[in-house]
Design an enzyme around this catalytic site. Structure first.
Site, PDB file in Angstrom:
ATOM      1  N   CYS A  35       0.848  -1.156   0.017  1.00 60.22           N
ATOM      2  CA  CYS A  35       0.044  -0.016   0.081  1.00 60.22           C
ATOM      3  C   CYS A  35       0.733   1.142  -0.032  1.00 60.22           C
ATOM      4  O   CYS A  35       0.283   2.318  -0.077  1.00 60.22           O
ATOM      5  CB  CYS A  35      -0.927  -0.099   1.306  1.00 60.22           C
ATOM      6  SG  CYS A  35       0.065   0.163   2.895  1.00 60.22           S
TER       7      CYS A  35
ATOM      8  N   CYS B 147       5.027   1.728   4.038  1.00 58.52           N
ATOM      9  CA  CYS B 147       6.273   1.620   4.434  1.00 58.52           C
ATOM     10  C   CYS B 147       7.135   2.935   4.002  1.00 58.52           C
ATOM     11  O   CYS B 147       8.031   3.383   4.692  1.00 58.52           O
ATOM     12  CB  CYS B 147       6.881   0.357   4.432  1.00 58.52           C
ATOM     13  SG  CYS B 147       6.063  -1.084   5.362  1.00 58.52           S
TER      14      CYS B 147
ATOM     15  N   CYS C 202       4.549  -7.245   4.722  1.00 63.48           N
ATOM     16  CA  CYS C 202       4.376  -7.947   3.422  1.00 63.48           C
ATOM     17  C   CYS C 202       5.656  -8.427   2.790  1.00 63.48           C
ATOM     18  O   CYS C 202       5.498  -9.498   2.277  1.00 63.48           O
ATOM     19  CB  CYS C 202       3.524  -6.822   2.467  1.00 63.48           C
ATOM     20  SG  CYS C 202       2.143  -6.299   3.279  1.00 63.48           S
TER      21      CYS C 202
ATOM     22  N   CYS D  51       3.618  -2.911  10.270  1.00 62.87           N
ATOM     23  CA  CYS D  51       2.317  -2.588   9.228  1.00 62.87           C
ATOM     24  C   CYS D  51       2.036  -1.305   9.408  1.00 62.87           C
ATOM     25  O   CYS D  51       0.975  -0.904  10.118  1.00 62.87           O
ATOM     26  CB  CYS D  51       1.400  -3.426   9.284  1.00 62.87           C
ATOM     27  SG  CYS D  51       0.042  -3.301   7.723  1.00 62.87           S
TER      28      CYS D  51
ATOM     29  N   HIS E   2       3.852  -7.220  24.629  1.00 69.07           N
ATOM     30  CA  HIS E   2       3.283  -7.633  25.894  1.00 69.07           C
ATOM     31  C   HIS E   2       4.300  -7.374  27.157  1.00 69.07           C
ATOM     32  O   HIS E   2       4.056  -7.109  28.256  1.00 69.07           O
ATOM     33  CB  HIS E   2       2.640  -8.938  26.007  1.00 69.07           C
ATOM     34  CG  HIS E   2       2.061  -9.636  26.937  1.00 69.07           C
ATOM     35  ND1 HIS E   2       1.031  -9.246  27.565  1.00 69.07           N
ATOM     36  CD2 HIS E   2       2.502 -10.686  27.617  1.00 69.07           C
ATOM     37  CE1 HIS E   2       0.773 -10.213  28.497  1.00 69.07           C
ATOM     38  NE2 HIS E   2       1.675 -11.088  28.655  1.00 69.07           N
TER      39      HIS E   2
ATOM     40  N   CYS F  29       4.422  -3.860  28.050  1.00 69.94           N
ATOM     41  CA  CYS F  29       3.436  -2.954  27.980  1.00 69.94           C
ATOM     42  C   CYS F  29       2.944  -2.129  29.341  1.00 69.94           C
ATOM     43  O   CYS F  29       2.906  -2.841  30.465  1.00 69.94           O
ATOM     44  CB  CYS F  29       2.086  -4.006  27.507  1.00 69.94           C
ATOM     45  SG  CYS F  29       0.550  -3.021  27.614  1.00 69.94           S
TER      46      CYS F  29
ATOM     47  N   CYS G  96      -6.373  -4.541  31.150  1.00 73.69           N
ATOM     48  CA  CYS G  96      -5.517  -4.998  29.940  1.00 73.69           C
ATOM     49  C   CYS G  96      -6.511  -5.309  28.869  1.00 73.69           C
ATOM     50  O   CYS G  96      -7.793  -5.556  28.985  1.00 73.69           O
ATOM     51  CB  CYS G  96      -5.251  -6.204  30.522  1.00 73.69           C
ATOM     52  SG  CYS G  96      -4.542  -7.491  29.176  1.00 73.69           S
TER      53      CYS G  96
ATOM     54  N   CYS H 266      -6.511  -8.209  22.125  1.00 73.66           N
ATOM     55  CA  CYS H 266      -4.892  -7.632  22.140  1.00 73.66           C
ATOM     56  C   CYS H 266      -4.161  -8.818  21.597  1.00 73.66           C
ATOM     57  O   CYS H 266      -4.098  -9.945  22.323  1.00 73.66           O
ATOM     58  CB  CYS H 266      -4.645  -7.042  23.181  1.00 73.66           C
ATOM     59  SG  CYS H 266      -2.983  -6.455  23.243  1.00 73.66           S
TER      60      CYS H 266
ATOM     61  N   CYS I 248       7.391  -1.199  20.331  1.00 69.01           N
ATOM     62  CA  CYS I 248       6.335  -0.188  20.143  1.00 69.01           C
ATOM     63  C   CYS I 248       6.437   0.606  21.600  1.00 69.01           C
ATOM     64  O   CYS I 248       6.245   1.897  21.615  1.00 69.01           O
ATOM     65  CB  CYS I 248       4.955  -0.563  19.965  1.00 69.01           C
ATOM     66  SG  CYS I 248       4.880  -0.712  18.176  1.00 69.01           S
TER      67      CYS I 248
ATOM     68  N   CYS J 208      -0.420   2.331  19.827  1.00 64.54           N
ATOM     69  CA  CYS J 208      -1.851   1.654  19.812  1.00 64.54           C
ATOM     70  C   CYS J 208      -2.463   1.548  20.957  1.00 64.54           C
ATOM     71  O   CYS J 208      -3.564   2.016  21.446  1.00 64.54           O
ATOM     72  CB  CYS J 208      -1.788   0.370  19.035  1.00 64.54           C
ATOM     73  SG  CYS J 208      -0.865   0.429  17.239  1.00 64.54           S
TER      74      CYS J 208
ATOM     75  N   CYS K 232      -3.335  -4.235  20.435  1.00 59.55           N
ATOM     76  CA  CYS K 232      -2.285  -4.591  19.393  1.00 59.55           C
ATOM     77  C   CYS K 232      -2.794  -5.508  18.360  1.00 59.55           C
ATOM     78  O   CYS K 232      -3.525  -6.572  18.728  1.00 59.55           O
ATOM     79  CB  CYS K 232      -1.129  -4.951  19.958  1.00 59.55           C
ATOM     80  SG  CYS K 232       0.104  -5.587  18.838  1.00 59.55           S
TER      81      CYS K 232
ATOM     82  N   CYS L 292       0.931  -6.474  14.121  1.00 60.70           N
ATOM     83  CA  CYS L 292       1.188  -6.378  13.128  1.00 60.70           C
ATOM     84  C   CYS L 292       2.741  -6.701  12.709  1.00 60.70           C
ATOM     85  O   CYS L 292       3.067  -6.732  11.455  1.00 60.70           O
ATOM     86  CB  CYS L 292       1.111  -4.969  12.546  1.00 60.70           C
ATOM     87  SG  CYS L 292       2.467  -3.803  13.388  1.00 60.70           S
TER      88      CYS L 292
END
Ligand code: SF4
Ligand code: SF4
Length: 322
Positions: free
Chosen positions: A52, A55, A147, A187, A225, A228, A248, A254, A263, A275, A282, A285
């Site tokens: 798409c 990236c 991808c 992603c 996780h 988190c 949670c 999630c 992240c 996110c 989450c 991704c």
């Protein structure tokens, strides 16, 4: 020749390492790599397959160094279908000349259609036939985004085009992947992860990678996780029942336990948010199975178990190297 001093490269390496939650040793390696990129000792070719373009957009949102510096002073981006100044025959000649000369790092974004080959063409040629010699001559190959790394959305169940990852494409063409291919899923891929990976490659320090997933351990060692900020709720079995609740997000589907990336440390959009902090589960991704299987939908409700195998004892990865 670039206009930055050694001190400025050290500052950039330190900022990049800090943004990614890395230590001082890595900061110096990144500074060295950025300097080599700026000296154009390693050029970058970027090919877009079935994607798409998210990236590429993510890459253009890098902030350490900023996008203008990355594109005009840091990275000699010899070919990119949507960013290159040249077009058509001239662009294809530039690509072909760069491949003949070698000494480049190839970034591939998107999956490669191995069955319905005309589903993705560049300069009128199917990517599936154009790509193998470019992969073979590359000093290193970075699969940018899920991808390219694992097939992702184009390879979703059914997969009429035969969409494949870069690794599958290399194996089919008999090109060795060890010490050559680096998978940077996401992603999209996070821009700092990509710039730092290119800096490692330019510095001729092939990053430590997971032996199976080929993901750089510096960025993909821990699951979402693991780090988190809602993990204390998980331990107390306090689960959110609807969006906006404290707790949670596991029962809202999630997939943080199955998504290995950093992240929670570096967040998105220059560390503004991510996110789970925004209250969204989450969606996994960076997982190898992301979006590929019917039982791996983006969102679920009333989660009792995860569709992809998850062992609680695998939760904590090895200790951080600083
Ligand atoms: S299941 Fe999701 S929200 Fe809950 S602790 Fe793990 S990553 Fe955080
Ligand atoms: S929190 Fe999960 S879905 Fe969101 S970007 Fe990170 S790995 Fe991807």
């Amino acid at each position: 020749m670039h206009g930055h001093s050694r001190r400025e490269f050290l500052q950039m390496g330190a900022s990049l390492a800090a943004a990614l939650g890395l230590g001082q040793k890595q900061a110096i390696a990144l500074a060295d790599g950025l300097e080599r990129l700026a000296e154009q000792k390693t050029r970058v070719l970027w090919l877009q397959g079935m994607s798409c373009s998210g990236c590429s957009v993510s890459f253009l949102n890098t902030d350490t160094p900023d996008p203008v510096e990355v594109l005009t002073e840091m990275i000699s981006l010899v070919f990119h279908q949507t960013i290159s100044a040249t077009q058509g025959t001239q662009a294809m000649e530039t690509l072909s000349k760069a491949v003949d000369e070698g000494n480049y790092c190839l970034v591939v974004e998107g999956a490669i259609p191995l069955t319905m080959q005309n589903a993705c063409t560049i300069g009128g040629k199917p990517l599936a036939t154009l790509l193998p010699p470019i992969l073979r001559n590359a000093q290193a190959v970075v699969a940018a985004g899920t991808c390219a790394a694992f097939g992702g959305i184009p390879a979703a169940e059914g997969n009429a085009t035969g969409a494949a990852s870069v690794k599958e494409c290399m194996e089919k063409a008999g090109i060795p992947v060890a010490k050559r291919l680096i998978n940077c899923p996401g992603c999209p891929v996070h821009p700092q992860t990509l710039v730092a990976t290119l800096a490692y490659v330019a510095n001729k320090r092939f990053p430590d990678v997971d032996p199976v997933l080929l993901t750089p351990t510096a960025f993909y060692r821990h699951s979402v996780h693991d780090e988190c900020p809602r993990f204390h709720y998980w331990e107390k079995h306090e689960f959110a029942e609807k969006f906006g609740d404290e707790g949670c997000l596991f029962k809202l589907g999630c997939l943080g336990p199955l998504s290995h990336t950093n992240c929670p440390r570096r967040q998105w959009n220059s560390g503004v948010n991510w996110c789970i902090r925004a209250g969204a589960p989450c969606i996994g991704c960076t997982n190898e199975q992301f979006a590929k299987k019917k039982d791996f939908p983006f969102y679920r409700k009333g989660e009792q178990y995860h569709a992809v195998e998850y062992q609680e004892q695998d939760r904590k990865g090895p200790k951080d190297e600083t």
